[in-house]
Motif scaffolding. Structure first.
Motif, PDB file in Angstrom:
ATOM      1  N   ARG A 160      56.801 100.555  55.176  1.00 51.98           N
ATOM      2  CA  ARG A 160      56.889 101.005  53.593  1.00 51.98           C
ATOM      3  C   ARG A 160      56.748  99.687  52.757  1.00 51.98           C
ATOM      4  NH1 ARG A 160      59.029 105.280  50.845  1.00 51.98           N
ATOM      5  NH2 ARG A 160      60.093 105.842  53.086  1.00 51.98           N
ATOM      6  N   THR A 161      55.854  99.570  52.036  1.00 50.49           N
ATOM      7  CA  THR A 161      55.578  98.455  50.739  1.00 50.49           C
ATOM      8  C   THR A 161      55.464  98.943  49.502  1.00 50.49           C
ATOM      9  OG1 THR A 161      53.069  98.050  50.837  1.00 50.49           O
ATOM     10  CG2 THR A 161      54.094  97.485  52.859  1.00 50.49           C
ATOM     11  N   HIS A 162      55.409  97.994  48.569  1.00 51.43           N
ATOM     12  CA  HIS A 162      55.174  98.410  47.193  1.00 51.43           C
ATOM     13  C   HIS A 162      53.484  98.444  46.646  1.00 51.43           C
ATOM     14  CE1 HIS A 162      55.382  93.997  45.472  1.00 51.43           C
ATOM     15  NE2 HIS A 162      54.617  93.993  46.272  1.00 51.43           N
ATOM     16  N   TYR A 163      52.709  97.988  47.652  1.00 50.45           N
ATOM     17  CA  TYR A 163      51.561  97.855  47.426  1.00 50.45           C
ATOM     18  C   TYR A 163      50.815  98.914  47.005  1.00 50.45           C
ATOM     19  CZ  TYR A 163      46.387  96.636  47.722  1.00 50.45           C
ATOM     20  OH  TYR A 163      45.058  96.616  47.849  1.00 50.45           O
ATOM     21  N   MET A 200      47.697  92.659  40.923  1.00 56.48           N
ATOM     22  CA  MET A 200      48.021  93.500  42.113  1.00 56.48           C
ATOM     23  C   MET A 200      49.013  94.605  41.398  1.00 56.48           C
ATOM     24  SD  MET A 200      49.282  93.232  45.777  1.00 56.48           S
ATOM     25  CE  MET A 200      51.088  92.264  45.432  1.00 56.48           C
ATOM     26  N   GLU A 201      48.751  95.725  41.434  1.00 53.49           N
ATOM     27  CA  GLU A 201      49.661  96.919  41.023  1.00 53.49           C
ATOM     28  C   GLU A 201      50.522  97.300  42.069  1.00 53.49           C
ATOM     29  OE1 GLU A 201      49.379 101.558  39.205  1.00 53.49           O
ATOM     30  OE2 GLU A 201      47.522 100.359  39.376  1.00 53.49           O
ATOM     31  N   VAL A 202      51.596  97.660  41.788  1.00 49.46           N
ATOM     32  CA  VAL A 202      52.844  97.504  42.682  1.00 49.46           C
ATOM     33  C   VAL A 202      53.749  98.965  42.202  1.00 49.46           C
ATOM     34  CG1 VAL A 202      52.708  95.216  43.746  1.00 49.46           C
ATOM     35  CG2 VAL A 202      54.371  95.911  41.903  1.00 49.46           C
ATOM     36  N   LEU A 203      54.375  99.529  43.256  1.00 50.65           N
ATOM     37  CA  LEU A 203      55.214 100.602  42.836  1.00 50.65           C
ATOM     38  C   LEU A 203      56.668  99.663  42.336  1.00 50.65           C
ATOM     39  CD1 LEU A 203      55.179 102.735  46.125  1.00 50.65           C
ATOM     40  CD2 LEU A 203      54.419 103.233  44.047  1.00 50.65           C
ATOM     41  N   PRO A 204      57.382 100.463  41.344  1.00 48.68           N
ATOM     42  CA  PRO A 204      58.814  99.882  41.207  1.00 48.68           C
ATOM     43  C   PRO A 204      59.642  99.811  42.113  1.00 48.68           C
ATOM     44  CG  PRO A 204      58.391 102.207  40.455  1.00 48.68           C
ATOM     45  CD  PRO A 204      57.115 101.617  40.855  1.00 48.68           C
ATOM     46  N   ALA A 205      60.469  98.779  42.528  1.00 43.38           N
ATOM     47  CA  ALA A 205      61.487  98.653  43.470  1.00 43.38           C
ATOM     48  C   ALA A 205      62.635  97.593  42.781  1.00 43.38           C
ATOM     49  CB  ALA A 205      60.895  98.010  44.608  1.00 43.38           C
ATOM     50  N   LYS A 206      63.867  97.979  43.249  1.00 47.42           N
ATOM     51  CA  LYS A 206      65.039  97.406  42.993  1.00 47.42           C
ATOM     52  C   LYS A 206      65.121  96.273  43.807  1.00 47.42           C
ATOM     53  CE  LYS A 206      67.613 100.665  40.388  1.00 47.42           C
ATOM     54  NZ  LYS A 206      69.087 101.246  40.071  1.00 47.42           N
ATOM     55  N   VAL A 207      65.393  95.023  43.562  1.00 50.80           N
ATOM     56  CA  VAL A 207      65.708  93.983  44.429  1.00 50.80           C
ATOM     57  C   VAL A 207      67.173  94.141  44.908  1.00 50.80           C
ATOM     58  CG1 VAL A 207      64.147  92.499  43.331  1.00 50.80           C
ATOM     59  CG2 VAL A 207      66.485  92.304  42.441  1.00 50.80           C
ATOM     60  N   GLU A 258      60.077  88.933  50.851  1.00 54.22           N
ATOM     61  CA  GLU A 258      61.085  89.565  50.026  1.00 54.22           C
ATOM     62  C   GLU A 258      60.945  91.242  50.355  1.00 54.22           C
ATOM     63  OE1 GLU A 258      61.353  88.268  45.780  1.00 54.22           O
ATOM     64  OE2 GLU A 258      60.510  86.501  46.376  1.00 54.22           O
ATOM     65  N   PHE A 259      61.990  91.969  50.191  1.00 50.58           N
ATOM     66  CA  PHE A 259      62.446  93.208  50.022  1.00 50.58           C
ATOM     67  C   PHE A 259      63.033  93.786  49.073  1.00 50.58           C
ATOM     68  CE2 PHE A 259      61.512  91.931  54.695  1.00 50.58           C
ATOM     69  CZ  PHE A 259      61.119  93.118  55.001  1.00 50.58           C
ATOM     70  N   GLY A 260      62.619  95.016  48.909  1.00 54.68           N
ATOM     71  CA  GLY A 260      63.596  95.654  47.866  1.00 54.68           C
ATOM     72  C   GLY A 260      63.834  97.293  48.415  1.00 54.68           C
ATOM     73  N   TYR A 261      64.190  98.150  47.285  1.00 56.97           N
ATOM     74  CA  TYR A 261      64.271  99.323  47.655  1.00 56.97           C
ATOM     75  C   TYR A 261      63.869 100.417  46.616  1.00 56.97           C
ATOM     76  CZ  TYR A 261      68.749  98.665  45.022  1.00 56.97           C
ATOM     77  OH  TYR A 261      69.826  98.754  44.337  1.00 56.97           O
ATOM     78  N   LEU A 284      58.920  96.459  51.523  1.00 49.67           N
ATOM     79  CA  LEU A 284      58.402  94.898  51.625  1.00 49.67           C
ATOM     80  C   LEU A 284      57.833  94.954  50.228  1.00 49.67           C
ATOM     81  CD1 LEU A 284      57.738  92.315  53.016  1.00 49.67           C
ATOM     82  CD2 LEU A 284      55.344  93.445  53.377  1.00 49.67           C
ATOM     83  N   ILE A 285      58.130  94.019  49.307  1.00 45.56           N
ATOM     84  CA  ILE A 285      57.632  93.524  48.033  1.00 45.56           C
ATOM     85  C   ILE A 285      57.075  92.285  47.944  1.00 45.56           C
ATOM     86  CG2 ILE A 285      59.546  95.183  46.989  1.00 45.56           C
ATOM     87  CD1 ILE A 285      60.989  92.793  45.805  1.00 45.56           C
ATOM     88  N   ASP A 286      56.844  91.817  46.779  1.00 49.72           N
ATOM     89  CA  ASP A 286      56.227  90.377  46.517  1.00 49.72           C
ATOM     90  C   ASP A 286      54.710  90.203  47.006  1.00 49.72           C
ATOM     91  OD1 ASP A 286      56.945  87.875  45.095  1.00 49.72           O
ATOM     92  OD2 ASP A 286      56.897  86.880  47.012  1.00 49.72           O
ATOM     93  N   GLU A 287      54.845  89.247  47.936  1.00 44.99           N
ATOM     94  CA  GLU A 287      53.385  88.936  48.552  1.00 44.99           C
ATOM     95  C   GLU A 287      53.349  88.378  49.863  1.00 44.99           C
ATOM     96  OE1 GLU A 287      52.217  85.643  45.908  1.00 44.99           O
ATOM     97  OE2 GLU A 287      52.786  84.207  47.421  1.00 44.99           O
ATOM     98  N   ILE A 288      52.213  88.531  50.737  1.00 44.68           N
ATOM     99  CA  ILE A 288      52.118  87.899  51.981  1.00 44.68           C
ATOM    100  C   ILE A 288      51.112  87.114  51.918  1.00 44.68           C
ATOM    101  CG2 ILE A 288      52.017  88.527  54.539  1.00 44.68           C
ATOM    102  CD1 ILE A 288      52.562  91.455  53.609  1.00 44.68           C
ATOM    103  N   ALA A 289      51.233  85.761  51.815  1.00 48.85           N
ATOM    104  CA  ALA A 289      50.039  84.721  51.400  1.00 48.85           C
ATOM    105  C   ALA A 289      50.415  83.530  52.363  1.00 48.85           C
ATOM    106  CB  ALA A 289      50.016  84.682  50.092  1.00 48.85           C
TER     107      ALA A 289
END
Length: 227
Positions: free
Chosen positions: A70-73, A83-90, A186-189, A197-202
């Motif tokens: 699961r990611t926010h992408y 980049m558009e992402v799903l809402p997630a709480k940190v 970074e992870f959220g829920y 998984l949130i933020d970026e992979i770069a």
């Protein structure tokens, strides 16, 4: 579109559909003009790094989603570097998760009397609170649970997903003759409490070497996408 947050390497906007938009910038973390993914402040600006970070994030997010993690992408726009992402709480006020295959950087500075620099590590996972004033302090699983930041089950999910994702990244780099030493996530829920998984992979969030030599983020991105 409303600006919600100005970050070190990205700005965050809210969208009318309930999702968020990340605008990638050319700033990198480091110190004294030298890039370091382990630093907690912007140390330099590299023209074009936002674009290549987004390109690499798209590549890996799509691959990780396909692996059932699961990611926010949601989608990306290379023209506007967004980049558009799903809402997630940190978790808490923000949590960073580092997976280490080699003993370098801050790990070696802390534990150098017990291990040789560059020694192999078994996908070692550590977590730090995002807090610039305190230098992003390390935090254990027990502390995260006892402080109410997350449940033990969420921590276990984060650790397992971190190791799986790191192996996906490492395998891709290895196929290109590159060696991943460590990487920061970074992870959220989501509203149901599911870890994502949130933020970026770069390239700006990983330390990679080729033939024993460190590869800077821009060079890494060029090598990664070279035909």
């Amino acid at each position: 579109m409303e600006l919600l947050y100005t970050g070190k390497t990205k700005d965050v906007f809210s969208l009318e559909n309930g999702n968020y938009l990340l605008k990638f910038k050319d700033d990198c973390t480091g110190k004294d003009g030298v890039f370091d993914p382990g630093e907690n402040s912007v140390g330099l600006t590299i023209e074009g790094v936002g674009d290549v970070n987004l390109r690499m994030s798209i590549y890996f997010f799509e691959k990780i989603n396909a692996a059932g993690i699961r990611t926010h992408y949601v989608s990306a726009d290379l023209k506007n570097t967004t980049m558009e992402v799903l809402p997630a709480k940190v978790f808490g006020h923000g949590l960073e998760v580092i997976c280490r295959h080699k003993a370098v950087g801050s790990f070696y500075r802390r534990y150098g009397e017990y291990i040789e620099e560059g020694a192999d590590l078994p996908a070692y996972v550590e977590t730090t609170f995002k807090n610039d004033e305190k230098g992003d302090p390390l935090v254990t699983k027990d502390a995260l649970v006892d402080l109410g930041v997350m449940s033990a089950e969420q921590y276990d999910a984060i650790k397992a997903q971190t190791q799986r994702i790191t192996q996906i990244v490492a395998d891709d780099l290895k196929a290109k003759g590159l060696v991943l030493y460590d990487i920061k996530f970074e992870f959220g829920y989501d509203p149901q409490g599911n870890v994502m998984l949130i933020d970026e992979i770069a390239s700006g969030n990983m330390r990679v070497y080729k033939d024993g030599e460190y590869i800077d983020p821009m060079t890494l991105s060029k090598l990664f996408f070279a035909e």
